[in-house]
Motif scaffolding. Structure first.
Motif, short mmCIF file in Angstrom:
data_model
loop_
_atom_site.label_atom_id
_atom_site.label_comp_id
_atom_site.label_asym_id
_atom_site.label_seq_id
_atom_site.Cartn_x
_atom_site.Cartn_y
_atom_site.Cartn_z
N VAL A 14 -6.44 1.95 3.13
CA VAL A 14 -6.28 2.18 1.70
C VAL A 14 -4.85 1.81 1.33
CG1 VAL A 14 -6.39 3.87 -0.17
CG2 VAL A 14 -7.96 4.08 1.79
N VAL A 15 -4.72 0.80 0.47
CA VAL A 15 -3.40 0.30 0.09
C VAL A 15 -3.20 0.49 -1.41
CG1 VAL A 15 -1.81 -1.66 0.15
CG2 VAL A 15 -3.62 -1.48 1.87
N THR A 16 -2.12 1.16 -1.80
CA THR A 16 -1.76 1.28 -3.20
C THR A 16 -0.68 0.24 -3.50
OG1 THR A 16 -0.11 2.99 -2.72
CG2 THR A 16 -2.33 3.74 -3.33
N MET A 17 -0.69 -0.27 -4.72
CA MET A 17 0.28 -1.31 -5.08
C MET A 17 0.55 -1.31 -6.57
SD MET A 17 -2.29 -4.54 -4.44
CE MET A 17 -2.84 -3.81 -2.91
N TYR A 58 -2.90 -9.62 -5.63
CA TYR A 58 -2.49 -9.51 -4.22
C TYR A 58 -3.49 -10.24 -3.32
CZ TYR A 58 -1.49 -7.45 0.34
OH TYR A 58 -1.20 -7.27 1.67
N LYS A 59 -4.76 -10.05 -3.61
CA LYS A 59 -5.80 -10.62 -2.75
C LYS A 59 -5.93 -12.13 -2.92
CE LYS A 59 -10.55 -9.70 -1.35
NZ LYS A 59 -11.73 -8.90 -1.58
N GLY A 118 -4.90 -1.34 -7.06
CA GLY A 118 -3.86 -2.03 -7.79
C GLY A 118 -3.41 -1.29 -9.04
N SER A 119 -2.26 -1.72 -9.55
CA SER A 119 -1.67 -1.16 -10.77
C SER A 119 -1.54 0.36 -10.70
CB SER A 119 -2.49 -1.58 -12.00
OG SER A 119 -2.61 -2.99 -12.07
N ALA A 120 -1.24 0.87 -9.50
CA ALA A 120 -1.21 2.32 -9.28
C ALA A 120 -0.17 3.02 -10.14
CB ALA A 120 -0.97 2.62 -7.81
N GLU A 121 0.93 2.35 -10.43
CA GLU A 121 2.01 2.99 -11.18
C GLU A 121 1.72 3.14 -12.67
OE1 GLU A 121 5.25 0.47 -10.15
OE2 GLU A 121 5.28 1.16 -8.08
N VAL A 122 0.77 2.39 -13.18
CA VAL A 122 0.48 2.45 -14.62
C VAL A 122 -0.91 3.01 -14.93
CG1 VAL A 122 2.10 0.61 -15.18
CG2 VAL A 122 -0.29 0.03 -14.67
N MET A 123 -1.57 3.56 -13.94
CA MET A 123 -2.89 4.15 -14.17
C MET A 123 -2.80 5.37 -15.05
SD MET A 123 -4.87 4.34 -10.57
CE MET A 123 -5.19 2.90 -9.60
#
Length: 195
Positions: free
Chosen positions: A129-132, A139-140, A170-175
């Motif tokens: 599980v990768v957060t980014m 990324y992919k 993806g976009s973990a910081e703006v969820m």
């Protein structure tokens, strides 16, 4: 079928909790609800040196903290590996953890010159599980997910772990809260199924 699951939290920050920690907690809750056994490894809490030479990698003493992590991984038949994407790959501390942990004698057996090493962790599966910060599809597809592929093939695959599945968040910081809750629910469901 009941599984023995090792959750390996790779965020290097030992002072604060991050979204990856919440994901690990939800996976563990789901796994326990699904009657699976769970053990956890918090890499940021471990004390170990960085390997600097080939001799250290092949013959150096294994620190006690790493020996404990190896015992947990050996006990498990499914690994759940969580980390934030930093510079296209895992944080340096997490890479150092894998270098210390997945040594000859544990992950593989050196078969000698010009021979493929014997894989020592076969029979185990993994979920990464990768957060980014960037969208996962960028990324992919644009960057080729090379950091993830390295973990899948060169570290886990080298040891014989398969199948290996990945969840890219993806976009973990703006969820917003609804999006975060959705991911927490999905990860918890994976834990319940032991996937």
């Amino acid at each position: 079928m009941t599984k023995q699951i090792a959750i390996i939290q790779g965020h290097p920050d030992s002072q604060a909790r991050h979204f990856g920690h919440a994901l690990a907690d939800e996976y563990a809750k789901g796994a326990e609800d699904g009657s699976h056994e769970v053990r956890r490894i918090e890499v940021a809490a471990l004390d170990f040196p960085v390997l600097r030479t080939r001799e250290e990698f092949e013959q150096g003493p294994v620190p006690d903290s790493i020996r404990g992590a190896q015992e947990t991984i050996r006990w498990a038949n499914h690994l759940v590996i969580l980390y934030p994407l930093w510079h296209g790959t895992m944080p340096a501390l997490f890479k150092a953890f894998f270098e210390q942990t997945f040594r000859y004698g544990f992950a593989a057996e050196n078969a000698g010159p010009n021979r493929f090493p014997k894989k020592l962790l076969t029979g185990r599966s993994a979920r990464i599980v990768v957060t980014m910060g960037m969208p996962a599809f960028i990324y992919k597809w644009f960057y080729g997910a090379h950091g993830l592929k390295n973990l899948q093939r060169s570290i886990l695959g080298f040891a014989g772990i398969r199948p290996i599945k990945a969840s890219l968040i993806g976009s973990a910081e703006v969820m917003d809260e609804r999006q975060r809750a959705g991911w927490l629910d999905r990860i918890r469901a994976l834990g319940e199924r032991g996937q």
